[in-house]
Design an enzyme around this catalytic site. Structure first.
Site, PDB file in Angstrom:
ATOM      1  N   PHE A   1     -27.451  39.058  26.683  1.00  0.00           N
ATOM      2  CA  PHE A   1     -26.189  39.150  27.412  1.00  0.00           C
ATOM      3  C   PHE A   1     -25.095  38.657  26.463  1.00  0.00           C
ATOM      4  O   PHE A   1     -25.378  37.907  25.525  1.00  0.00           O
ATOM      5  CB  PHE A   1     -26.210  38.261  28.663  1.00  0.00           C
ATOM      6  CG  PHE A   1     -26.753  38.950  29.881  1.00  0.00           C
ATOM      7  CD1 PHE A   1     -28.104  39.203  29.997  1.00  0.00           C
ATOM      8  CD2 PHE A   1     -25.906  39.342  30.924  1.00  0.00           C
ATOM      9  CE1 PHE A   1     -28.617  39.843  31.125  1.00  0.00           C
ATOM     10  CE2 PHE A   1     -26.395  39.971  32.046  1.00  0.00           C
ATOM     11  CZ  PHE A   1     -27.753  40.232  32.155  1.00  0.00           C
TER      12      PHE A   1
ATOM     13  N   ASN B   1     -22.200  24.332  31.283  1.00  0.00           N
ATOM     14  CA  ASN B   1     -21.253  25.415  31.598  1.00  0.00           C
ATOM     15  C   ASN B   1     -21.465  25.839  33.044  1.00  0.00           C
ATOM     16  O   ASN B   1     -22.281  25.254  33.759  1.00  0.00           O
ATOM     17  CB  ASN B   1     -21.449  26.594  30.635  1.00  0.00           C
ATOM     18  CG  ASN B   1     -22.870  27.107  30.686  1.00  0.00           C
ATOM     19  OD1 ASN B   1     -23.327  27.596  31.705  1.00  0.00           O
ATOM     20  ND2 ASN B   1     -23.594  26.961  29.584  1.00  0.00           N
TER      21      ASN B   1
ATOM     22  N   LYS C   1     -23.018  40.873  18.470  1.00  0.00           N
ATOM     23  CA  LYS C   1     -24.200  40.085  18.848  1.00  0.00           C
ATOM     24  C   LYS C   1     -25.456  40.969  18.884  1.00  0.00           C
ATOM     25  O   LYS C   1     -26.529  40.551  18.470  1.00  0.00           O
ATOM     26  CB  LYS C   1     -23.986  39.415  20.219  1.00  0.00           C
ATOM     27  CG  LYS C   1     -23.072  38.204  20.123  1.00  0.00           C
ATOM     28  CD  LYS C   1     -22.770  37.562  21.456  1.00  0.00           C
ATOM     29  CE  LYS C   1     -21.796  36.408  21.240  1.00  0.00           C
ATOM     30  NZ  LYS C   1     -21.204  35.859  22.435  1.00  0.00           N
TER      31      LYS C   1
ATOM     32  N   LYS D   1     -28.244  39.720  16.300  1.00  0.00           N
ATOM     33  CA  LYS D   1     -29.446  39.111  16.897  1.00  0.00           C
ATOM     34  C   LYS D   1     -30.620  40.107  16.957  1.00  0.00           C
ATOM     35  O   LYS D   1     -31.638  39.831  17.563  1.00  0.00           O
ATOM     36  CB  LYS D   1     -29.114  38.552  18.282  1.00  0.00           C
ATOM     37  CG  LYS D   1     -27.989  37.488  18.236  1.00  0.00           C
ATOM     38  CD  LYS D   1     -27.816  36.733  19.529  1.00  0.00           C
ATOM     39  CE  LYS D   1     -26.595  35.830  19.461  1.00  0.00           C
ATOM     40  NZ  LYS D   1     -26.626  34.686  20.356  1.00  0.00           N
TER      41      LYS D   1
ATOM     42  N   ASP E   1     -24.348  25.867  23.330  1.00  0.00           N
ATOM     43  CA  ASP E   1     -24.386  26.102  21.886  1.00  0.00           C
ATOM     44  C   ASP E   1     -24.383  24.802  21.105  1.00  0.00           C
ATOM     45  O   ASP E   1     -24.798  24.758  19.955  1.00  0.00           O
ATOM     46  CB  ASP E   1     -23.162  26.938  21.468  1.00  0.00           C
ATOM     47  CG  ASP E   1     -23.295  28.373  21.924  1.00  0.00           C
ATOM     48  OD1 ASP E   1     -24.413  28.910  21.840  1.00  0.00           O
ATOM     49  OD2 ASP E   1     -22.286  28.947  22.385  1.00  0.00           O
TER      50      ASP E   1
ATOM     51  N   LYS F   1     -24.305   3.831  29.104  1.00  0.00           N
ATOM     52  CA  LYS F   1     -23.105   4.560  29.538  1.00  0.00           C
ATOM     53  C   LYS F   1     -21.915   4.191  28.630  1.00  0.00           C
ATOM     54  O   LYS F   1     -21.686   2.999  28.387  1.00  0.00           O
ATOM     55  CB  LYS F   1     -22.802   4.180  30.994  1.00  0.00           C
ATOM     56  CG  LYS F   1     -21.627   4.921  31.565  1.00  0.00           C
ATOM     57  CD  LYS F   1     -21.337   4.501  32.983  1.00  0.00           C
ATOM     58  CE  LYS F   1     -20.023   5.108  33.430  1.00  0.00           C
ATOM     59  NZ  LYS F   1     -19.528   4.503  34.647  1.00  0.00           N
TER      60      LYS F   1
HETATM   61  O1  PMT Z   1     -25.786  32.475  35.831  1.00  0.00           O
HETATM   62  P1  PMT Z   1     -24.693  33.232  36.556  1.00  0.00           P
HETATM   63  O2  PMT Z   1     -23.738  32.312  37.266  1.00  0.00           O
HETATM   64  O3  PMT Z   1     -25.240  34.314  37.428  1.00  0.00           O
HETATM   65  O4  PMT Z   1     -23.783  33.945  35.448  1.00  0.00           O
HETATM   66  C1  PMT Z   1     -24.302  34.998  34.706  1.00  0.00           C
HETATM   67  C2  PMT Z   1     -23.951  34.848  33.202  1.00  0.00           C
HETATM   68  C3  PMT Z   1     -22.451  34.935  33.021  1.00  0.00           C
HETATM   69  C4  PMT Z   1     -24.462  33.488  32.669  1.00  0.00           C
HETATM   70  C5  PMT Z   1     -24.702  36.026  32.479  1.00  0.00           C
HETATM   71  O5  PMT Z   1     -24.217  37.239  32.986  1.00  0.00           O
HETATM   72  C6  PMT Z   1     -24.453  35.967  30.980  1.00  0.00           C
HETATM   73  O6  PMT Z   1     -23.497  36.494  30.444  1.00  0.00           O
HETATM   74  N1  PMT Z   1     -25.369  35.276  30.242  1.00  0.00           N
HETATM   75  C7  PMT Z   1     -25.202  34.974  28.807  1.00  0.00           C
HETATM   76  C8  PMT Z   1     -24.355  33.751  28.627  1.00  0.00           C
HETATM   77  C9  PMT Z   1     -24.201  33.381  27.148  1.00  0.00           C
HETATM   78  O7  PMT Z   1     -24.689  32.352  26.732  1.00  0.00           O
HETATM   79  O8  PMT Z   1     -23.584  34.287  26.455  1.00  0.00           O
HETATM   80  P2  PMT Z   1     -23.311  34.180  24.858  1.00  0.00           P
HETATM   81  O9  PMT Z   1     -22.456  35.354  24.553  1.00  0.00           O
HETATM   82  O10 PMT Z   1     -22.803  32.826  24.540  1.00  0.00           O
HETATM   83  O11 PMT Z   1     -24.730  34.341  24.203  1.00  0.00           O
HETATM   84  C10 PMT Z   1     -25.258  35.614  23.794  1.00  0.00           C
HETATM   85  C11 PMT Z   1     -26.748  35.668  24.049  1.00  0.00           C
HETATM   86  O12 PMT Z   1     -27.415  34.672  23.255  1.00  0.00           O
HETATM   87  C12 PMT Z   1     -27.151  35.405  25.490  1.00  0.00           C
HETATM   88  O13 PMT Z   1     -28.178  36.301  25.840  1.00  0.00           O
HETATM   89  C13 PMT Z   1     -27.648  33.969  25.462  1.00  0.00           C
HETATM   90  O14 PMT Z   1     -28.685  33.763  26.437  1.00  0.00           O
HETATM   91  C14 PMT Z   1     -28.197  33.825  24.062  1.00  0.00           C
HETATM   92  N2  PMT Z   1     -28.100  32.463  23.493  1.00  0.00           N
HETATM   93  C15 PMT Z   1     -26.909  31.823  23.411  1.00  0.00           C
HETATM   94  C16 PMT Z   1     -26.848  30.570  22.847  1.00  0.00           C
HETATM   95  C17 PMT Z   1     -28.037  29.968  22.350  1.00  0.00           C
HETATM   96  N3  PMT Z   1     -28.007  28.758  21.798  1.00  0.00           N
HETATM   97  N4  PMT Z   1     -29.193  30.635  22.435  1.00  0.00           N
HETATM   98  C18 PMT Z   1     -29.253  31.864  23.003  1.00  0.00           C
HETATM   99  O15 PMT Z   1     -30.333  32.465  23.081  1.00  0.00           O
END
Ligand code: PMT
Length: 399
Positions: free
Chosen positions: A322, A209, A336, A340, A278, A288
């Site tokens: 986040f 991403n 979330k 979580k 995810d 390849k």
């Molecule tokens: O890196 P930058 O370019 O500065 O951008 C910042 C950002 C947009 C990445 C940051 O501000 C942000 O939003 N980070 C969380 C991105 C994310 O994966 O969001 P989510 O809503 O999909 O996940 C929710 C939370 O679960 C997040 O804290 C994530 O780290 C966590 N997660 C998600 C998927 C996974 N498999 N394991 C996780 O722990």
């Protein structure tokens, strides 16, 4: 940024033109900038340039009619919250070290009680000269801050150390000193995750991403400056790892999971700013994948949710997540927070201009487990990092 005054001393070197950008950047941050130019600096850049950029008179001569009734060098020395000299020649460094005050800049810097930050720029041989190095050491021992010059091709044609440090580095240093952050995170062990993860499809392709890591790296730097023992667990980014904390590099979500879990027990706070993938390919092709058909389906499997697992086994830790959403961000973010088992979530709507992935700025709403909600304006990720840490500090004092 709080209202502060910086006195910017500009001395005579080709890098004097870069001082214009420094002045302009500080002004944009709401700082009052008063420029003092030496005689030789005026050979490179005209005072009018700084006057226009700062909207303030530029001090050039001790004996010109004063701009106010105060003795000017004393009034500027008193006004300064910080005194920056950029670029600083061997001459001004030598004068300050020897206690010589014979022009507007050297008299003002001698009279100030503000922190003095010096960014040298000169020819490599001059910079390496033992007398210059001794002067720098003596001044550093006395509490003067030096911003080391960079390496590269110099105006004189030589290559080596001596280039004025990057404007970004100088501005960041000024802001850090002006902000004077308390060491309120001393003895706290923090894990911060940043950046994307990558899931291979074949030896040359991957799913990922747009995360740049900027949000997580800003948090790591800010927390370390506030005294925390930070481990940054980072996916692949183009950013320079902060020297103030330990950085562990990972590629996949599974690797991030293992590294975070490994340190979780001994940590006090976890901030998950990373954007882990995810999904991963169910099978990674050894070779390849060839373009032999019109369309291609790849079966994906769900990756572990690191944060959900941390929430499940949480004991003493403060857990901050986040949420990167494009619609209904508050609703999804709050879901979330609950699912979580988090203490706090920073919700960003990444479809908005200058918000989220890749930008230097971000705009978030913080929601706490208590139900408290706070909307933050669009600001730089560096500034936001400190505001997020302020909110986490409140959680620490409540618990
Ligand atoms: O890196 P930058 O370019 O500065 O951008 C910042 C950002 C947009 C990445 C940051 O501000 C942000 O939003 N980070 C969380 C991105 C994310 O994966 O969001 P989510 O809503 O999909 O996940 C929710 C939370 O679960 C997040 O804290 C994530 O780290 C966590 N997660 C998600 C998927 C996974 N498999 N394991 C996780 O722990």
């Amino acid at each position: 940024m709080i209202k502060k005054t910086v006195v910017l001393g500009v001395t005579g070197g080709i890098a004097a033109y870069k001082a214009c950008e420094i002045a302009s950047r500080l002004v944009k941050l709401g700082i009052e900038v008063n420029v003092i130019m030496t005689k030789s600096a005026q050979e490179f850049v005209r005072p009018l340039v700084f006057q226009s950029l700062t909207n303030r008179p530029v001090a050039t001569d001790m004996f010109k009619a004063p701009l106010s009734w105060d003795i000017e060098h004393i009034s500027l020395a008193k006004k300064a919250d910080l005194f920056l000299i950029a670029p600083a020649t061997a001459n001004i460094i030598g004068k300050i070290a020897a206690g010589i005050a014979d022009d507007m800049l050297s008299t003002t810097v001698m009279a100030t009680k503000a922190p003095v930050v010096i960014a040298p720029a000169m020819n490599t041989a001059m910079y390496k000269n033992k007398i210059v190095q001794k002067n720098i050491k003596d001044l550093s021992d006395l509490g003067y801050h030096f911003i080391s010059p960079g390496e590269g091709r110099l105006a004189c044609g030589d290559s080596g150390v001596g280039k004025l440090a990057e404007v970004d580095i100088i501005v960041d240093e000024v802001i850090d000193i002006l902000s004077n952050y308390p060491k309120d995170y001393k003895d706290k062990k923090i894990i911060i995750t940043a950046g994307p993860t990558r899931e291979a499809i074949d030896p040359v392709r991957f799913i990922s991403n747009h995360s740049s890591g900027k949000m997580g790296y800003s948090l790591a730097e800010a927390a370390a400056k506030r005294g925390a023992d930070v481990t940054l667990i980072s996916g692949p980014t183009y950013l320079k790892p902060p020297s103030s904390c330990k950085t562990i590099f990972v590629t996949t979500t599974e690797e991030m999971y293992k590294e975070v879990l490994n340190l979780y027990d001994e940590s006090d706070i976890v901030i998950k700013a990373a954007a882990p993938s995810d999904y991963a390919a169910e099978t990674i092709s050894v070779n390849k994948i060839k373009k032999t058909q019109d369309d291609l389906s790849i079966k994906l499997k769900l990756n572990k949710d690191i944060l959900k697992e941390l929430g499940r086994i949480k004991n003493k830790q403060i857990l901050v997540g986040f949420a990167a959403e494009t619609v209904n961000e508050l609703e999804y973010g709050k879901k979330k927070l609950k699912e979580k088992n988090l203490d706090m979530i920073c919700i960003n709507n990444v479809s908005k201009d200058k918000v989220g992935f890749g930008h230097d700025t971000n705009q978030i709403t913080i929601v706490k487990e208590s139900g408290e909600e706070k909307v933050f304006p669009l600001i730089t990720k560096k500034e936001l990092a400190n505001l997020i840490l302020d909110e986490i500090k409140d959680l620490m004092t409540e618990s």
